[in-house]
Design an enzyme around this catalytic site. Structure first.
Site, PDB file in Angstrom:
ATOM      1  CB  SER A  78      -0.949  -0.032   1.209  1.00  0.00           C
ATOM      2  OG  SER A  78      -1.922   0.971   1.084  1.00  0.00           O
ATOM      3  CG  ASN A  79      -0.312   4.719  -1.300  1.00  0.00           C
ATOM      4  OD1 ASN A  79      -1.034   5.334  -0.525  1.00  0.00           O
ATOM      5  ND2 ASN A  79      -0.735   4.321  -2.491  1.00  0.00           N
ATOM      6  NE  ARG A  80       4.359   8.614   4.613  1.00  0.00           N
ATOM      7  CZ  ARG A  80       4.891   9.820   4.410  1.00  0.00           C
ATOM      8  NH1 ARG A  80       5.698  10.018   3.413  1.00  0.00           N
ATOM      9  NH2 ARG A  80       4.578  10.808   5.209  1.00  0.00           N
TER      10      ARG A  80
END
Ligand code: CTP
Length: 404
Positions: free
Chosen positions: A210-212
């Site tokens: 995923s990402n931030r």
């Protein structure tokens, strides 16, 4: 500026144990910038005092004693006429009946008759009372006259019984009130599809890439769109953010799920705002079972994920209702150059470019510093501002572009 800034909200409080939540609602409305005038019925005074409301609103709270005071003949007219919205929360079955029949035997009921503003009702009553045909007839009657109902919710009642009749939580009521204030706004009749947050590409049944991205900017866009009167469909990854009241919110995890979800609703949409930070790559073969340490360091092969905006660009000819597509560009270098390239390659009307290398703005914080780049070549730099203010600025451009 919040839609509640400077608004006169008349908050009627009637006799239910949910009165204690009305104090929180009055506080939240006041903190959002509204001037909140509270009217308690005699039954509400059995549960909570005017002083509680005066303490959170900084304004006098009215009771039936004021009905017989020196200003009595003008009080209800004055309160009713200056209000932008009359909210009754909690609203008992008894008050619903009075409102439905135009009865005027206490200060709140008289003021409701004199008021010319929209009416929002948050019912609260014990199980069975809401379902009673008499109450239902009153609800239908009031709905037919344009009243907005927020709730009730199903769940456990103060009596211990389960059923439909719980007042909504103050945060939900606040969202419903914001939407009610904006319902006649400039985007009335428009349907906007908004995406928010990151994507989750599975590796195995427990892990994902995923990402931030927090989803805050997309959620703020959805809220701003609702307050401008739009119908909103919001697609986002699983998050603890409070769903914007009034939006159709759907959870999506992978880019493929996002693509399928967006393409399904797009024929019915006037605009698409892709604020989601979606993956460019996904795991080629997702492991059926959890990867185990004893099997050694896994080699994870990636492949390209679908590009939602590129797919929409190709399909636009067959989407006559879709007037506007807005993208976001999160860049850590060459911000404007990269954003311009995406504006052109994804055939966007507008791209919102933000520099994610800054520590005070962008991912997972409440502020953003963005540049708006338009298809006609002009650009606008916005200063560091709250994500809700960025959302309002973007929405006002969307409104202008839709009116072209
Ligand atoms: N986007 C998309 N589908 C993807 C990835 C991104 O529709 N699989 C959309 C995003 O929602 C955003 C825009 O494309 O509105 C730009 O996303 P960004 O990640 O900045 O750019 P990419 O096109 O993914 O290019 P790169 O990663 O090379 O910067």
């Amino acid at each position: 500026m919040s839609i509640l800034s400077g608004k006169h909200i008349l908050l009627g409080v009637t006799g239910s144990i949910a009165c204690y939540k009305a104090a929180d609602l009055a506080s939240k409305l006041t903190q959002a910038g509204a001037m909140v005038d509270v009217i308690l019925t005699a039954a509400a005074e059995q549960f909570i005092t005017p002083l509680t409301f005066q303490s959170v609103t900084g304004r006098k709270a009215f009771t039936d004693a004021d009905l017989w005071g020196g200003q009595a003949h003008v009080l209800h007219v004055g309160l009713g006429h200056q209000a932008d919205l009359l909210v009754i929360a909690p609203c008992t079955a008894n008050t619903l009946a009075k409102l439905a029949h135009g009865q005027a035997d206490n200060l709140l009921a008289i003021t409701a008759l004199a008021a010319q503003c929209p009416l929002v009702l948050a019912p609260a009553m014990d199980a069975g009372m809401y379902d009673n045909p008499a109450t239902q007839a009153n609800v239908q009657n009031l709905q037919a006259r344009g009243a907005t109902f927020l709730g009730p919710a199903a769940g456990r009642m103060a009596s211990g019984m389960q059923g439909l009749g719980r007042m909504l939580e103050p945060a939900e009521l606040l969202g419903g009130i914001r939407q009610a204030l904006g319902q006649a706004g400039p985007l009335k009749g428009r349907h906007l599809v908004i995406t928010a947050g990151g994507s989750q590409e599975p590796i195995d049944p427990v892990r994902f890439i995923s990402n931030r991205s927090s989803g805050k900017q997309g959620y703020a866009l959805a809220q701003a769109a609702l307050e401008a009167g739009a119908r909103v469909t919001l697609f986002a990854h699983p998050t603890a953010l409070v769903p914007p009241y009034g939006a159709a919110v759907h959870t999506v995890r992978t880019v493929q799920e996002m693509l399928d979800a967006v393409m399904e609703v797009l024929p019915d949409a006037d605009g698409l705002i892709m604020a989601a930070a979606l993956a460019d790559f996904r795991v080629e073969t997702v492991a059926e079972h959890k990867l185990k340490k004893q099997d050694g360091i896994p080699k994870i092969r990636l492949t390209t994920a679908p590009d939602v905006l590129a797919t929409v660009a190709k399909a636009r000819g067959s989407l006559p209702r879709l007037k506007l597509v807005v993208g976001f560009a999160a860049e850590s270098r060459n911000l404007l150059e990269n954003a311009k390239a995406k504006l052109a390659s994804k055939k966007l009307d507008l791209i919102v470019a933000n520099d994610i290398s800054a520590t005070d703005a962008g991912f997972a914080v409440d502020e953003n510093r963005v540049t708006l780049l338009f298809a006609d070549g002009h650009q606008e730099n916005l200063p560091l501002m709250g994500k809700d203010e960025v959302a309002q600025a973007v929405l006002s451009h969307i409104q202008a572009l839709l009116e072209r």
